[in-house]
Design a protein around this motif. Structure first.
Motif, mmCIF file in Angstrom:
data_model
loop_
_atom_site.group_PDB
_atom_site.id
_atom_site.type_symbol
_atom_site.label_atom_id
_atom_site.label_comp_id
_atom_site.label_asym_id
_atom_site.label_seq_id
_atom_site.Cartn_x
_atom_site.Cartn_y
_atom_site.Cartn_z
ATOM 1 N N ALA A 105 5.455 -1.523 11.931
ATOM 2 C CA ALA A 105 4.607 -1.587 13.126
ATOM 3 C C ALA A 105 3.221 -0.987 12.902
ATOM 4 O O ALA A 105 2.197 -1.593 13.240
ATOM 5 C CB ALA A 105 5.303 -0.893 14.302
ATOM 6 N N LYS A 106 3.188 0.198 12.306
ATOM 7 C CA LYS A 106 1.904 0.843 12.067
ATOM 8 C C LYS A 106 1.120 0.114 10.974
ATOM 9 O O LYS A 106 -0.080 -0.103 11.078
ATOM 10 C CB LYS A 106 2.117 2.309 11.699
ATOM 11 C CG LYS A 106 2.787 3.123 12.799
ATOM 12 C CD LYS A 106 3.095 4.539 12.372
ATOM 13 C CE LYS A 106 1.896 5.436 12.471
ATOM 14 N NZ LYS A 106 1.370 5.616 13.812
ATOM 15 N N VAL A 141 3.492 3.676 5.429
ATOM 16 C CA VAL A 141 4.344 2.557 5.017
ATOM 17 C C VAL A 141 5.256 2.967 3.864
ATOM 18 O O VAL A 141 6.426 2.555 3.807
ATOM 19 C CB VAL A 141 3.493 1.323 4.652
ATOM 20 C CG1 VAL A 141 2.706 1.517 3.364
ATOM 21 C CG2 VAL A 141 4.385 0.084 4.545
ATOM 22 N N ILE A 142 4.785 3.816 2.970
ATOM 23 C CA ILE A 142 5.638 4.275 1.874
ATOM 24 C C ILE A 142 6.741 5.188 2.415
ATOM 25 O O ILE A 142 7.903 5.114 1.976
ATOM 26 C CB ILE A 142 4.800 4.973 0.795
ATOM 27 C CG1 ILE A 142 3.931 3.932 0.071
ATOM 28 C CG2 ILE A 142 5.686 5.712 -0.205
ATOM 29 C CD1 ILE A 142 2.892 4.509 -0.857
ATOM 30 N N ARG A 187 -2.607 -0.110 12.344
ATOM 31 C CA ARG A 187 -3.649 0.379 11.426
ATOM 32 C C ARG A 187 -4.671 -0.694 11.042
ATOM 33 O O ARG A 187 -5.867 -0.387 10.994
ATOM 34 C CB ARG A 187 -3.004 0.989 10.183
ATOM 35 C CG ARG A 187 -2.188 2.255 10.444
ATOM 36 C CD ARG A 187 -2.955 3.317 11.206
ATOM 37 N NE ARG A 187 -2.257 4.603 11.201
ATOM 38 C CZ ARG A 187 -2.614 5.656 11.917
ATOM 39 N NH1 ARG A 187 -3.671 5.576 12.711
ATOM 40 N NH2 ARG A 187 -1.933 6.788 11.848
ATOM 41 N N PRO A 188 -4.274 -1.947 10.756
ATOM 42 C CA PRO A 188 -5.315 -2.950 10.500
ATOM 43 C C PRO A 188 -6.308 -3.103 11.645
ATOM 44 O O PRO A 188 -7.521 -3.217 11.415
ATOM 45 C CB PRO A 188 -4.502 -4.233 10.282
ATOM 46 C CG PRO A 188 -3.222 -3.749 9.685
ATOM 47 C CD PRO A 188 -2.932 -2.475 10.442
ATOM 48 N N PHE A 195 -6.931 3.986 6.436
ATOM 49 C CA PHE A 195 -6.304 3.250 5.341
ATOM 50 C C PHE A 195 -5.375 4.174 4.544
ATOM 51 O O PHE A 195 -4.253 3.794 4.192
ATOM 52 C CB PHE A 195 -7.399 2.677 4.442
ATOM 53 C CG PHE A 195 -6.915 1.812 3.315
ATOM 54 C CD1 PHE A 195 -6.176 0.666 3.566
ATOM 55 C CD2 PHE A 195 -7.222 2.130 1.995
ATOM 56 C CE1 PHE A 195 -5.745 -0.155 2.525
ATOM 57 C CE2 PHE A 195 -6.798 1.317 0.952
ATOM 58 C CZ PHE A 195 -6.067 0.177 1.219
ATOM 59 N N ASP A 196 -5.821 5.377 4.288
ATOM 60 C CA ASP A 196 -4.985 6.359 3.588
ATOM 61 C C ASP A 196 -3.740 6.696 4.412
ATOM 62 O O ASP A 196 -2.624 6.790 3.874
ATOM 63 C CB ASP A 196 -5.780 7.629 3.318
ATOM 64 C CG ASP A 196 -6.902 7.420 2.306
ATOM 65 O OD1 ASP A 196 -6.837 6.438 1.540
ATOM 66 O OD2 ASP A 196 -7.852 8.235 2.292
ATOM 67 N N ALA A 197 -3.935 6.892 5.724
ATOM 68 C CA ALA A 197 -2.802 7.180 6.599
ATOM 69 C C ALA A 197 -1.807 6.028 6.595
ATOM 70 O O ALA A 197 -0.584 6.235 6.535
ATOM 71 C CB ALA A 197 -3.294 7.451 8.022
#
Length: 347
Positions: A193-194, A163-164, A199-200, A156-158
């Motif tokens: 994409a990620k 995304v930022i 990531r989800p 989640f942190d990654a």
């Protein structure tokens, strides 16, 4: 037995509602209360809930059973998404989201007179940040066994860092001389994409104790599908119906988004076409008539056809990876259906 898509959506909505009821406005001020109501309405009033669905199927694909814990974790991703959308709309200057006023425009409408727009933007930044903070709160308290929760929280942190960073690349593209196809694809990979698919899925998998092999398979499936999703979004942002998408069909053109679609067009344009693209793409006063001309250039240069081809190639790559993944059959079937829906949607 898994939740149906309808029941899953209803459970996510209910969890978001109860969470928002728990974290009500702590300040006794009617204007603050109005802002909280606006934020809650935005979170609850719709959206495709793609990330919660993928988080759930990532969990199920790793052998997780239906339970309240995964619903809470999946709902946390929607709070994160809401916060990012609010900030994105401020950066893009968008007035519509899901067919209604964006959050910052809604806030501006609460206060008439000079400074209303600046107030709306400042308030929107705060409400978006609040929703992002809430996403951390909900995920951290979802009730999954601590070791698995730590692994999921690392992902989640990654995801938030990626995304930022992708959003920052997108902002940079607006002040650079133009993005190549490769540069535009890099933005897509990190901004969408990620964040939207890979990531989800991995967060859901990690919460269920997925093996590294399965997490890598989720990546092999998620990255090409996430790219296809954003490529479709770019096509809809230029050629879609605002009645269906809930956003103005002029926003991306007026902002001058450096999408893969426009990168292909500028690479293949004639001198006259290139001059036309450079003159009108990014004009904040772009009329519908001029927008129609730009869309025709995108067709004539083959850019639209090329992006459609890229979408098909990526969906095929994703489905091929899914066929090879060590995933529970019910989850594999659901993800195959989702892949088709995400890549070929009309809104």
């Amino acid at each position: 037995m898994s939740f149906t898509q309808h029941s899953l959506g209803a459970l996510i909505e209910r969890r978001l509602f109860t969470f928002l009821e728990t974290w009500r406005n702590p300040v006794s001020d009617p204007d603050v209360e109005a802002a909280y109501e606006l934020l809650g309405d935005f979170i609850l009033r719709g959206g495709k809930r793609i990330r919660p669905q993928l988080c759930y199927w990532g969990w199920r694909g790793a052998g997780g059973d239906d339970c309240d814990e995964i619903i809470s974790a999946a709902a946390a991703l929607e709070l994160c998404h809401a916060g990012l959308l609010i900030h994105d709309d401020i950066m893009d200057g968008s007035e519509l989201r899901r067919g209604r006023a964006t959050v910052h425009k809604g806030l501006a409408g609460l206060h008439e007179g000079p400074g209303a727009d600046a107030f709306g933007q400042a308030g929107g930044i705060l409400l978006g940040t609040l929703s992002l903070a809430w996403s951390d709160t909900l995920l951290s308290s979802c009730g999954v066994e601590p070791r698995r929760l730590r692994a999921a929280h690392h992902l989640f942190d990654a995801m938030r860092t990626e995304v930022i960073s992708g959003q920052y690349l997108d902002v940079l593209a607006q002040i650079r001389s133009g993005a190549s196809v490769a540069e535009a694809l890099t933005v897509i990979r990190f901004k969408t994409a990620k964040y939207t698919v890979e990531r989800p899925l991995q967060i859901g998998g990690a919460l269920a104790g997925a093996s590294m092999e399965l997490l890598e398979s989720y990546s092999d499936f998620g990255l090409p599908l996430g790219e296809a999703f954003q490529l479709r979004d770019d096509v809809l942002g230029t050629f879609g119906s605002s009645a269906e998408t809930g956003k103005s069909a002029l926003d991306d053109l007026r902002e001058g988004k450096h999408t893969v679609l426009f990168a292909h067009a500028t690479h293949n344009a004639s001198p006259a076409q290139l001059q036309h693209l450079r003159r009108w793409h990014g004009d904040p006063e772009l009329s519908e008539e001029r927008a129609a001309d730009l869309r025709q250039v995108l067709r004539d240069t083959g850019a639209l056809a090329k992006v459609e081809e890229m979408i098909s190639e990526r969906v095929h790559e994703a489905v091929t990876a899914l066929d090879k993944a060590p995933i529970e059959p019910a989850a594999a079937s659901a993800l195959a259906v989702l892949a088709d829906q995400l890549a070929h949607r009309t809104k």
